[in-house]
Scaffold this active site. Structure first.
Site, PDB file in Angstrom:
ATOM      1  N   HIS A  93     -54.312  -5.234  37.487  1.00  0.00           N
ATOM      2  CA  HIS A  93     -54.565  -4.701  38.630  1.00  0.00           C
ATOM      3  C   HIS A  93     -53.525  -5.165  39.740  1.00  0.00           C
ATOM      4  O   HIS A  93     -52.971  -6.696  39.511  1.00  0.00           O
ATOM      5  CB  HIS A  93     -55.688  -4.345  39.140  1.00  0.00           C
ATOM      6  CG  HIS A  93     -56.521  -5.684  39.105  1.00  0.00           C
ATOM      7  ND1 HIS A  93     -56.387  -6.500  40.203  1.00  0.00           N
ATOM      8  CD2 HIS A  93     -57.501  -6.404  38.458  1.00  0.00           C
ATOM      9  CE1 HIS A  93     -57.071  -7.481  39.992  1.00  0.00           C
ATOM     10  NE2 HIS A  93     -57.778  -7.428  38.990  1.00  0.00           N
ATOM     11  N   CYS A 132     -59.633 -10.163  34.379  1.00  0.00           N
ATOM     12  CA  CYS A 132     -58.569  -9.074  34.527  1.00  0.00           C
ATOM     13  C   CYS A 132     -57.124  -9.944  34.624  1.00  0.00           C
ATOM     14  O   CYS A 132     -57.119 -11.052  34.819  1.00  0.00           O
ATOM     15  CB  CYS A 132     -58.802  -8.232  35.700  1.00  0.00           C
ATOM     16  SG  CYS A 132     -60.566  -7.231  35.371  1.00  0.00           S
TER      17      CYS A 132
END
Length: 328
Positions: free
Chosen positions: A197, A213
């Protein structure tokens, strides 16, 4: 947007398709493992190394390793800054997305359209901290979300409380305060809890700052978002020692190992030597090794000492030595 054109030569036989924010290069044939080009620029006293890193799509640790003698916050006006934009492709299938954790860099191998040459795109990334490791293995993109809503996991909320920080709201809507930024790609591993992301803290790209992440510069994830289809394979590997061929020349690219692996690399030099020996035994390597091949031990020792994150030529042959002598 700047475009820098790479001079094609018999030595590299590679060229840049486009060099701007997205590093897009012609993918070399299977028996060549290197692409890109080391560049330099002159710093202004008004910019930090971190500003330069983002401008040229380089991670924070990457640019510091390449420029150990340059002040990261106050580089002198006119200081030459090395842009480490030459890479050895990780030992992995050249398909989909390949993320090398110690390098903190992701590679994308898009499916070429009919009549087009295959390409490779690469970007720096931020990865999970030592206590929130980005998991290794093969997964797939299962969802793409623009302007995502974020539900902070309990583990992150507890961590913030333990550090004396205000916990996040139970639901973080899209917007300028959303830590996911404006684009998110969901992976199949971890029941879909891991994402690639964007970020609202771009200076963390190229560092270990996330809860597992994978973070990208906002402009990078925006460019990648439209290119990567759902179902794309994602390989996460751990390769602090990378080796690759350029014709009959062997290169090594060394990165500091992940903190949790440091105990395994106490004898880093011996591990490098073992890795080189294993690499030379590979079937693909045997095709590249010239009859008078040898390792330049002094150059190898210097590469191990520096761990610059840039490819270094560590082989030599009598033909190469003869050419070198003629040029001196």
């Amino acid at each position: 947007m700047k475009k820098i054109h790479l001079l094609v030569s018999a030595i590299t036989f590679l060229f840049a398709v486009t060099i701007a924010r997205a590093e897009t290069w012609t993918l070399p044939p299977p028996d060549i493992d290197i692409f890109g080009q080391i560049r330099t620029m002159h710093a202004s006293s008004s910019e930090t190394l971190l500003d330069i890193a983002r401008l040229y799509d380089i991670g924070q640790i990457e640019i510091l390793l390449a420029n150990p003698n340059v002040d990261r916050w106050l580089p002198e006006d006119g200081t030459t800054v090395i842009l480490p934009s030459r890479y050895i492709i990780p030992q992995a299938e050249r398909k989909g997305l390949v993320l090398n954790l110690p390098e903190m860099r992701i590679y994308y191998f898009p499916e070429p359209k009919k009549g087009e040459k295959p390409t490779v795109i690469t970007h720096p990334v931020g990865i999970g901290r030592m206590d929130w490791i980005t998991p290794l293995g093969i997964s797939r993109i299962i969802e793409k979300k623009k302007d995502p809503t974020w539900i902070p996991p309990k583990s992150i909320q507890m961590d913030r409380i333990a550090n004396g920080e205000q916990p996040y709201p139970s639901i973080v809507p899209p917007g300028p305060t959303n830590p996911l930024g404006r684009h998110a790609l969901r992976l199949s591993i971890g029941s879909g809890s891991y994402l690639i992301h964007g970020t609202i803290k771009p200076f963390g790209v190229g560092m270990r700052v996330s809860a597992g992440c994978v973070r990208m510069y906002p402009e990078d994830i925006e460019a990648l978002f439209d290119k990567v289809p759902v179902g794309t394979q994602v390989q996460v590997v751990n390769q602090p020692i990378k080796l690759g061929w350029l014709l009959d020349s062997l290169f090594i690219e060394l990165h500091p190992p992940l903190e949790e692996d440091e105990s395994k690399y106490t004898n880093y030099q011996q591990i490098v030597i073992n890795t080189i020996n294993d690499f030379l035994l590979l079937k693909n390597s045997k095709r590249n090794i010239p009859g008078d091949f040898e390792i330049d031990q002094e150059t190898l020792k210097q590469a191990i000492l520096e761990k610059s994150g840039m490819p270094v030529l560590i082989s030599r042959s009598q033909a190469q030595l003869h050419t070198r002598n003629l040029n001196n």
